[in-house]
Every structure is written in C-alpha cells, then in structure tokens.
Write a protein that holds these residues in place. Structure first.
Motif, short mmCIF file in Angstrom:
data_model
loop_
_atom_site.label_atom_id
_atom_site.label_comp_id
_atom_site.label_asym_id
_atom_site.label_seq_id
_atom_site.Cartn_x
_atom_site.Cartn_y
_atom_site.Cartn_z
N LEU A 17 -4.86 43.57 40.44
CA LEU A 17 -6.10 43.71 39.25
C LEU A 17 -7.39 43.13 40.10
N LEU A 18 -8.18 44.09 39.57
CA LEU A 18 -9.33 44.28 40.10
C LEU A 18 -10.46 43.81 39.36
N PHE A 19 -11.36 43.13 40.15
CA PHE A 19 -12.61 42.44 39.07
C PHE A 19 -13.68 42.67 40.19
N THR A 20 -14.80 42.06 39.69
CA THR A 20 -16.06 42.27 40.68
C THR A 20 -17.11 41.07 40.44
N THR A 21 -17.67 40.59 41.35
CA THR A 21 -18.67 39.46 41.24
C THR A 21 -19.57 39.46 42.36
N ASP A 22 -20.49 38.59 42.12
CA ASP A 22 -21.58 38.39 42.99
C ASP A 22 -21.15 37.27 44.12
N SER A 23 -21.25 37.82 45.50
CA SER A 23 -20.29 36.71 46.53
C SER A 23 -21.18 35.69 46.66
N ARG A 24 -22.10 35.25 45.99
CA ARG A 24 -23.27 33.82 45.95
C ARG A 24 -22.62 33.11 45.03
N THR A 25 -21.69 33.48 44.05
CA THR A 25 -21.35 32.43 42.81
C THR A 25 -20.47 31.39 43.57
N PRO A 26 -20.11 30.54 42.79
CA PRO A 26 -19.20 29.20 43.24
C PRO A 26 -17.72 29.78 43.33
#
Lengths: 242, 242
Positions: free
Chosen positions: B58-67
């Motif tokens: 399953l694919l999602f995205t984020t900002d790598s700077r988040t906790p």
C-alpha cells in the motif's frame, strides 16, 4: 452560550458544517507487542464538568469484550485521529482513556480505582465525581439512545472470536432489539434477556484530552495549532507549521 | 483481470463505489513514550510485484521531516484503520512500513538496509528489488502526480515546528508550485529551487501488510474476516464474529 476550550468550539463548528463526520480513529497500545492498534469509533458527544467547562471529556462506546478494553486498562494513553471532511480539518487528540462497563463486570474496579484515586490529577473525572455525576445512569442513557440494530450487536458472541457455525449460525443472531413499553415491560422474556445481555456488554469509552493538534486545510495559508492542558486546568495554545 | 488477495479486491470494489474515501489513519509507536501516534494519510494505490501478485504493497506519501518518519524507522510495525463510508466497510491493515526519501537524505540508508538485507522475509520488497523496480523513479513519478498546491506544502519550514513570525510569515510561503515546461525548463530560478526543495522533502510511505481485518457493516448479518499472510507467500482467511 459558547463555552469551553477553543479546540472544542472548533470541533462543534466543524460538525455543524458536516454532521456526518463522526467516525474517528482511536489508537492504543497493547503492552505485550510492539504493534500499535487503531480502529474506528463513533464520536457520541462531550461530557463537561459544570465546575470547570474548560475540561470537556470525549465520549465513545464499545463492547467491553473487545481487545481495546484490556489495552486501555493496561495503558490508558491513547491518541485519536479525526478528519472532518466538510470542514477540511484534522484533529489529533492525545489523552487518557477510561472504560466504563456495567458495575457487575470485574473490569469496573479499574474504572473506580482510576477515578477515585484522583489519578487524573484533579481533572474532569475527579470533578465529575465531586459533582455527584452518575456514570451508570449515563451508561444506561447512552445505551437507550442507540438504534435497535446497534443494541443487537452487543448480543453476539465475543467480537473478533472465530465464527463458530459460520454464516448459518450468524443468521440466528438478533437483528434488532425490541424496546420495553412505556411501563418498562417487554413483550417476551426472551426480549428482556436480549436487552439485558446487550446492556451488560455495553461500555462507555471516555477520553480526557491533554493535547490537541488542530490542522485547518481550508484557509490559505493552512493553519495548525497545538493546544495543551496546563497546570491551571485551562488550555495554552501555539501556532505550528502545518 | 481481477487478481491479488481477496481483501485487495474488496478494497478496490469499495473504492469503485466510493472513490472519495481515500483518507486512512496510520498508527505508529514512538519507542521513547507510551503514547500511540495516529494521523490521516491519503491512500495513493497499490504496488504489486509481478512475480507474486498475492503480495501488494500500500502506497502513501509524507514529508520526510515529520515525526512519523523517525517513528517508523525506529519501529516499522504499523496499523492502518480505513473506513470506506459508501461501502460501510472497515479495513484494519497491520504491516511493516518503509519510508523512501530522496537518495541524498541520510535516512535513505535505512530504506536500503531494510530492502537489501531481505528483512521482509523474501516478501514484496525483495521481489521488487529482484525485478529491478526503481523506487527513486517511482518517488519522482508520484511527486509529479501531486497537485501544485500539495507540492507547495513540502516547501514550508519543518511540519509541526513553531510558526516563527506567525501568519504574516506563513503568507510568504508559496501557495502552489509551477511545473517545468515540456523541455524541463523553469520560468525562473526561484521556481526551479522551490520544485527541488519540495522534491527533496517528499517521501513515499509503503506498507507491506501481514494481517487484514475486514468488517462489512452493509450485509445482515454483518461479516468480519481476518486475512493473514502465510509462509507460502499467499493469504489465509477466517470468518470472525463482527
């Protein structure tokens, strides 16, 4: 009259725009495994001590036989994620959860221990106790407000246990429960037994929030605010980068 | 052609009924505290190794700077709760999460370590590596598919950090990013810099599921099924009490 912390007013405003978005997700930890647990729970409203309207509790319901009950008793720290689509707002509520089952349930002593020992640091639970708030009356009132279909769901075998007998067995479960008449009488002993069975499994889940992370994706630039309960029993807030 | 595990087909069927319900909630654990963490994440689709279509990721995205990035690197065990309103279905997906940041990010080594060491027990990540799947190509492709407004969100200061300068400062953030033209050229150096900044913060979140708890509240009696990945790299299932 508008009252209570700003995050609570924001939730009420968002729900006034989108009253269908009452499905929240509650995360808890089972101390025996490194795997977090999260499931959908329907928000049932706020309960606020009259002696301090700054300390609203969030109310949910469950079947006391589900794993979340033992998880929360082992570790009351929970976090809730709540997306209110119509308002484009996310709330993340961190707090301490309490399970309030029927008083005859062996787990009820954990609830008493928690509230009577003042473990909530003189918070909402302790205030409500001092105000004479009757949780068993509340539990029965919330139960009565559930739909006949929901009530029937608490008559099933233990939720999450293997379905012995398969779909054929499941078809024998009651689909909806009948209410007693105005004099509190049932049309049959069986209907009374089902009502009492469901009520004996029905439990309240109450979250006493300590931290709320509020993200508004509607306005540009987006906004994010952290609220935390301070030692004076009110709320501090700080603007964050979304 | 319909393929893959039955729970994946069920998700696809539910999303065909209600394609707006792509907001899921991901729970993770921060090993330094007893508090679970959960936030909303938008489902971006499945990635399936062609050598075993029984093992979709399953694919999602984020900002790598988040906790969540550091939480997942410390403890990859996650659980996802997903309510698909239009189908009246709840999915709870337990699995191992991987964060895939830009290769120049120091955290990228954790991703390489995880996949190259075959820590997924010869699962989908190892299969994709053997098939020559290029995650950096995929990361850039997913990034390009994001709206200009979403892209701008990865140019902000660190998400969750205090908003220094307040709303006035936030008004200086780019609202949407401009795309390069067909030859890959930007209208200004500043637009190029913003694009590259956003792309450097953009990360994929991939969940390799091991357990799926599927609850259907539409049919009467309600149904609940547990799926778990077995040692043969396919799925077993069992009917449960809802």
């Amino acid at each position: 009259m508008v009252q209570g912390p700003r995050w609570k007013q924001a939730i009420e405003t968002a729900l006034a725009v989108d009253d269908k978005s009452v499905v929240t997700q509650l995360a808890s930890i089972d101390p025996t495994t490194p795997i977090p647990h999260v499931r959908c729970l329907i928000f049932r409203g706020f309960i606020t001590p009259s002696t301090n309207t700054e300390l609203p509790l969030l109310l949910f319901t469950t079947d006391s036989r589900t794993p979340k009950t033992s998880q929360i008793i082992s570790n009351p720290h929970v976090q809730l994620a709540w997306w209110i689509e119509g308002a484009k707002e996310q709330y993340r509520v961190t707090g301490l959860a309490t399970i309030i089952p029927v008083p005859t349930n062996g787990l009820h002593k954990h609830f008493l221990h928690y509230t009577q020992a003042g473990k909530d640091n003189n918070g909402a639970m302790t205030m409500l106790r001092k105000e004479g708030f009757d949780w068993e009356v509340k539990r029965q009132e919330v139960y009565r407000g559930m739909s006949p279909y929901m009530k029937a769901s608490w008559c099933r075998p233990i939720p999450g246990s293997p379905l012995v007998g398969g779909e054929e067995e499941a078809k024998k479960w009651p689909v909806k429960l009948e209410e007693p008449n105005a004099d509190g009488e049932w049309s049959s002993e069986e209907n009374k037994r089902l009502w009492e069975t469901a009520l004996s499994h029905f439990a309240l889940v109450v979250i006493d929030p300590t931290d709320v992370d509020y993200v508004e994706l509607g306005p540009l630039p987006n906004r994010r605010t952290r609220f935390w309960r301070n030692e004076k029993g009110s709320w501090s807030e700080e603007a964050l980068v979304p």
